[in-house]
Every structure is written in structure tokens, then in C-alpha cells.
Design an enzyme around this catalytic site. Structure first.
Site, short mmCIF file in Angstrom:
data_model
loop_
_atom_site.label_atom_id
_atom_site.label_comp_id
_atom_site.label_asym_id
_atom_site.label_seq_id
_atom_site.Cartn_x
_atom_site.Cartn_y
_atom_site.Cartn_z
N CYS A 6 0.84 -1.21 0.00
CA CYS A 6 0.00 0.00 0.00
C CYS A 6 0.87 1.26 0.00
O CYS A 6 1.84 1.36 0.76
CB CYS A 6 -0.92 -0.01 1.22
SG CYS A 6 -2.05 1.39 1.22
N CYS A 64 -19.77 -5.61 2.91
CA CYS A 64 -19.09 -4.34 3.22
C CYS A 64 -17.80 -4.33 2.42
O CYS A 64 -17.25 -5.38 2.09
CB CYS A 64 -18.80 -4.31 4.72
SG CYS A 64 -17.90 -2.85 5.27
N CYS A 81 0.41 4.70 6.95
CA CYS A 81 -0.22 4.51 8.26
C CYS A 81 0.75 3.74 9.18
O CYS A 81 1.12 2.60 8.86
CB CYS A 81 -1.53 3.74 8.10
SG CYS A 81 -2.55 4.39 6.75
N CYS A 117 -16.77 -8.68 4.69
CA CYS A 117 -16.12 -7.41 4.34
C CYS A 117 -14.91 -7.67 3.45
O CYS A 117 -14.02 -8.45 3.80
CB CYS A 117 -15.70 -6.70 5.62
SG CYS A 117 -14.83 -5.15 5.31
N CYS A 134 0.26 -0.01 10.21
CA CYS A 134 -0.23 -1.02 9.27
C CYS A 134 0.83 -1.95 8.68
O CYS A 134 1.84 -1.50 8.13
CB CYS A 134 -0.99 -0.32 8.13
SG CYS A 134 -1.83 -1.52 7.08
N CYS A 155 -19.52 2.41 8.08
CA CYS A 155 -18.79 1.70 9.13
C CYS A 155 -17.53 2.52 9.39
O CYS A 155 -16.67 2.63 8.50
CB CYS A 155 -18.44 0.29 8.67
SG CYS A 155 -17.36 -0.61 9.81
N1 SAM Z 1 -6.82 0.54 3.02
C1 SAM Z 1 -8.09 0.80 3.53
C2 SAM Z 1 -8.13 1.94 4.51
O1 SAM Z 1 -7.12 2.21 5.13
O2 SAM Z 1 -9.19 2.53 4.65
C3 SAM Z 1 -8.75 -0.39 4.18
C4 SAM Z 1 -7.97 -1.43 4.93
S1 SAM Z 1 -7.28 -0.92 6.46
C5 SAM Z 1 -6.22 -2.26 6.80
C6 SAM Z 1 -8.62 -1.07 7.61
C7 SAM Z 1 -8.35 -0.72 9.05
O3 SAM Z 1 -7.62 -1.74 9.70
C8 SAM Z 1 -7.57 0.52 9.36
O4 SAM Z 1 -8.32 1.69 9.22
C9 SAM Z 1 -7.17 0.29 10.81
O5 SAM Z 1 -8.15 0.84 11.66
C10 SAM Z 1 -7.15 -1.23 10.93
N2 SAM Z 1 -5.78 -1.73 11.19
C11 SAM Z 1 -4.79 -1.87 10.30
N3 SAM Z 1 -3.65 -2.33 10.89
C12 SAM Z 1 -3.95 -2.48 12.20
C13 SAM Z 1 -3.20 -2.90 13.33
N4 SAM Z 1 -1.92 -3.23 13.25
N5 SAM Z 1 -3.82 -2.95 14.54
C14 SAM Z 1 -5.12 -2.59 14.64
N6 SAM Z 1 -5.87 -2.17 13.60
C15 SAM Z 1 -5.31 -2.11 12.40
C1 DTB Z 2 -11.58 -2.53 10.87
O1 DTB Z 2 -11.82 -1.48 11.51
N1 DTB Z 2 -10.77 -3.49 11.28
C2 DTB Z 2 -10.68 -4.56 10.30
C3 DTB Z 2 -11.69 -4.09 9.22
N2 DTB Z 2 -12.12 -2.82 9.71
C4 DTB Z 2 -11.28 -4.00 7.83
C5 DTB Z 2 -9.30 -4.77 9.83
C6 DTB Z 2 -8.34 -5.07 10.95
C7 DTB Z 2 -7.01 -5.29 10.34
C8 DTB Z 2 -6.01 -5.75 11.34
C9 DTB Z 2 -4.66 -5.93 10.78
C10 DTB Z 2 -4.55 -6.98 9.70
O2 DTB Z 2 -5.13 -8.07 9.78
O3 DTB Z 2 -3.77 -6.72 8.77
FE1 SF4 Z 3 -2.91 1.17 3.29
FE2 SF4 Z 3 -2.89 -0.04 5.65
FE3 SF4 Z 3 -3.19 2.60 5.54
FE4 SF4 Z 3 -5.21 0.98 4.67
S1 SF4 Z 3 -4.44 1.17 6.77
S2 SF4 Z 3 -4.39 2.81 3.67
S3 SF4 Z 3 -3.97 -0.72 3.85
S4 SF4 Z 3 -1.37 1.44 4.89
#
Ligand code: SAM
Ligand code: DTB
Ligand code: SF4
Length: 334
Positions: free
Chosen positions: A52, A128, A56, A96, A59, A188
Site C-alpha cells: 500500500c 461491506c 499509516c 467485508c 499497518c 462503518c
Molecule cells: N486501506 C483501507 C483503509 O485504510 O481505509 C482499508 C484497509 S485498512 C487495513 C482497515 C483498518 O484496519 C484501518 O483503518 C485500521 O483501523 C485497521 N488496522 C490496520 N492495521 C492495524 C493494526 N496493526 N492494529 C489494529 N488495527 C489495524
Molecule cells: C476494521 O476497523 N478493522 C478490520 C476491518 N475494519 C477491515 C481490519 C483489521 C485489520 C487488522 C490488521 C490486519 O489483519 O492486517
Molecule cells: Fe494502506 Fe494499511 Fe493505511 Fe489501509 S491502513 S491505507 S492498507 S497502509
């Protein structure tokens, strides 16, 4: 009563209430608006994993950090359908589809998603998507394919956001939420705890959500999974007491919302999760994996449902108060 005019100080006061009093109150609100023995089970499908462009800090999928998550080829349509079928057969009533994209762009990959949304919707479950930022035409296309909801998290307060992500702004996030609402998709939207934010940042996030014209129908509350290689890899695990404060405050301020106990559940005991459900959480992500990270196994979750006497919430169910009004409307008509 559903309020959209919450003052910051009021939300802070709720958040700071002595804990037993706080969860007693949130449980009462929960019981008034929902069947408190029902928990919605949502299953995640990662269509596009890793690579990506966004930065963030939490992530595993950001290309800015060297993590264990390597970019994977896109899933095939058939793979998504069979993953959804399996999840539905295990009781998921919401599915989702996620993509590690900054934003949706038209093209073959998006077309595959639209096709999968259509097919999975025909299984009778809420679908979703969480695909990053959306333009109105993409929201419209998703709606036309049958999409029920769109996930787009604000993650934290506006003031703390810039320390977590610099490749996009809070305003862009809010604009996408408006686009989602305008397309009549269910919103959501939630956040993450444990990124080094203060209690005030948590209260500010709830304030932003609870003062929107329409509260999000679903509020995921994630607890940071510290990912080796990311800037937040050494962050401390947050306590159950902080989790409960956040869940209870969200429940009291947004009574009709589904409060989703999201990432960071895997290392929590049945006892801890039971307290979260008691305080007002009524949805989980199930399946061995979230998007890339481990989750509880299906059999562990089944055992927990059995011990706690919980049942899986059917799809497309309205909160009790909304239902009351819907019933009244039917009575008046007949
Ligand atoms: N890329 C899209 C976005 O950022 O909107 C969707 C996927 S993103 C992985 C969805 C959510 O996963 C993020 O907004 C964050 O709240 C959650 N998330 C990602 N990495 C995480 C982590 N290490 N621990 C907890 N929540 C996480
Ligand atoms: C949300 O708030 N949490 C979910 C879903 N929406 C998409 C994703 C959590 C991702 C956790 C880290 C991972 O599995 O990579
Ligand atoms: Fe990309 Fe992860 Fe940020 Fe979603 S949360 S925009 S997958 S870096």
C-alpha cells in the site's frame, strides 16, 4: 434518545465515569436498543494484500515499512466467492472485502470486486467493502452492485491523525464518509486504540463520530496489533479497563450503532471479551485471519458463544428502537 449535539465535555464526563457505573449505564443503553445476547459475526476477505502506498504507522500492509506481510497477487473472483460461502456456512452474516489501496480506481480489479459484491450479496448477507478513498461514481457503482456498507476509519482524533499518517488528511477521510452516505451506503467508521494517543484523543474521536448528522451504523474499535517493522512495533498493550471505557462511551453516545470488537481480540481471554460484550460491543470479526493478522479460531469463538449464551445476529436486522418504529408504521398502514 439519539443525540447528534454532544458536547466534548459531556463525552469526557461519560468516559471518566467510575468504571462500574459506566458499564452499568452502557449495558442498560445496549439492552434498550439491541438484543444483548446477539453478536454479529463478520468475516474479512483481503482482496489486495500489501504494497500500500499510504504510510499509516500501524499497518503491516504499508509499503513504507519492512514487515512480514509481502504483497500478494490479487484474489480471483472464485476465491472470494468460496471464502464467503465458507464464512456464511460458519454463521457469518456480514462479509467485508478489503484492499490495501489509497483509493479506488476504475479498472479490472474494481470490476472483480463489483462482481463479487453482487454474488456475495445474493447469499443473503450484508456485504461491506474497505478499499480506501472513494469518488461518488465508485460509491454509486458499489451501491448498484448491491453493496450494503462501506468501512472507512477515522482511526483517531483530528489532532493526533497527522502523527500517524502523513500521506492523506483527516479532511479527505471525512469527505469519503460523506460520499458513502450520499450513495446511501451504510457507514462503518471507527478507530484504533493503543497508538500512543491520549484519553482526550479518544474522546475527540467519539465526539467526531457521535456529532455526525447520522451516526455510523457500525463503529469498529480496533486495539493496536503491534507489527514488527512498523514505527509502532514497541507500543504497549492497552488495558481491558481502557477498552471498556471506549466501548461503553461509544455505546452510550451512539446507542443504535453496532459496536465492533475488532483487531486485537486474538490475545484477549473469554473473560475480557465477555466484559466488552456486557459494556455494549455487539459485533466481531471471525475467522483465523483478519486481513493479514491472526485472529481467534472459529472453534474458539464458537466455544465462547456457547459459554456466554450468545447467538449470531441475523443479517439486515435493525436496532430495536428503529424496529419499533418500523412495526408502528406497518400497524398504521394495515
Ligand atoms: N486501506 C483501507 C483503509 O485504510 O481505509 C482499508 C484497509 S485498512 C487495513 C482497515 C483498518 O484496519 C484501518 O483503518 C485500521 O483501523 C485497521 N488496522 C490496520 N492495521 C492495524 C493494526 N496493526 N492494529 C489494529 N488495527 C489495524
Ligand atoms: C476494521 O476497523 N478493522 C478490520 C476491518 N475494519 C477491515 C481490519 C483489521 C485489520 C487488522 C490488521 C490486519 O489483519 O492486517
Ligand atoms: Fe494502506 Fe494499511 Fe493505511 Fe489501509 S491502513 S491505507 S492498507 S497502509
Amino acid at each position: 434518545m439519539i443525540r447528534n449535539d454532544w458536547k466534548m465535555e459531556e463525552i469526557k464526563e461519560i468516559y471518566d465515569t467510575p468504571l462500574m457505573r459506566l458499564i452499568a449505564k452502557s449495558h442498560a443503553v445496549h439492552t434498550e436498543y439491541h438484543d444483548n445476547e446477539e453478536v454479529q459475526v463478520c468475516s474479512l476477505i483481503s482482496f489486495k494484500t500489501g504494497g500500500c502506498p499510504e504510510n499509516c504507522k500501524y499497518c503491516p500492509q504499508s509499503s513504507h515499512y519492512k514487515t512480514e506481510v509481502a504483497p500478494l497477487p490479487l484474489l480471483q473472483y472464485e476465491e472470494m466467492v468460496s471464502m464467503a460461502q465458507r464464512a456464511v456456512s460458519f454463521g457469518a452474516t456480514r462479509v467485508c472485502i478489503g484492499a490495501a489501496w489509497r483509493e479506488v480506481k476504475p479498472g479490472k480489479a474494481f470490476d472483480v470486486i463489483l462482481k463479487a459484491v453482487k454474488e456475495i450479496t445474493s447469499m443473503g448477507v450484508e456485504v461491506c467493502c474497505t478499499l480506501g478513498m472513494l469518488e461518488p461514481q465508485h460509491a454509486k457503482a458499489l451501491k448498484e452492485a448491491g453493496l450494503y456498507a462501506y468501512n472507512h476509519n477515522l482511526d483517531t482524533s483530528q489532532q493526533y491523525y497527522k502523527t500517524i499518517i502523513t500521506t492523506r488528511t483527516y479532511e479527505e477521510r471525512l469527505a469519503t464518509l460523506d460520499t458513502v452516505e450520499e450513495a446511501e451506503l451504510s457507514v462503518c467508521c471507527g478507530g484504533i486504540l493503543g497508538m500512543g494517543e491520549s484519553d482526550l484523543d479518544r474522546v475527540l474521536l467519539i465526539h467526531t463520530l457521535a456529532t455526525r448528522k447520522h451516526h455510523p451504523e457500525s463503529v469498529p474499535i480496533n486495539f493496536l496489533i503491534p507489527i514488527p517493522g512498523t514505527p509502532l512495533e514497541n507500543n504497549a498493550k492497552i488495558s481491558i479497563w481502557e477498552m471498556l471505557r471506549m466501548i461503553a462511551t461509544a455505546r452510550i453516545t451512539m446507542p443504535k450503532a453496532m459496536i465492533r470488537l475488532s483487531a486485537g481480540r486474538a490475545d484477549r481471554s473469554f473473560e475480557e471479551q465477555a466484559l466488552c460484550f456486557f459494556a455494549g460491543a455487539n459485533a466481531i470479526f471471525s475467522g483465523e485471519k483478519l486481513l493479514t493478522q491472526a485472529n481467534h479460531t472459529l472453534s474458539e469463538d464458537d466455544e465462547m458463544f456457547q459459554i456466554l449464551g450468545l447467538k449470531k445476529r441475523p443479517s439486515f436486522k435493525l436496532p430495536l428502537h428503529k424496529k419499533k418504529h418500523a412495526d408502528n408504521a406497518t400497524c398504521l398502514k394495515s
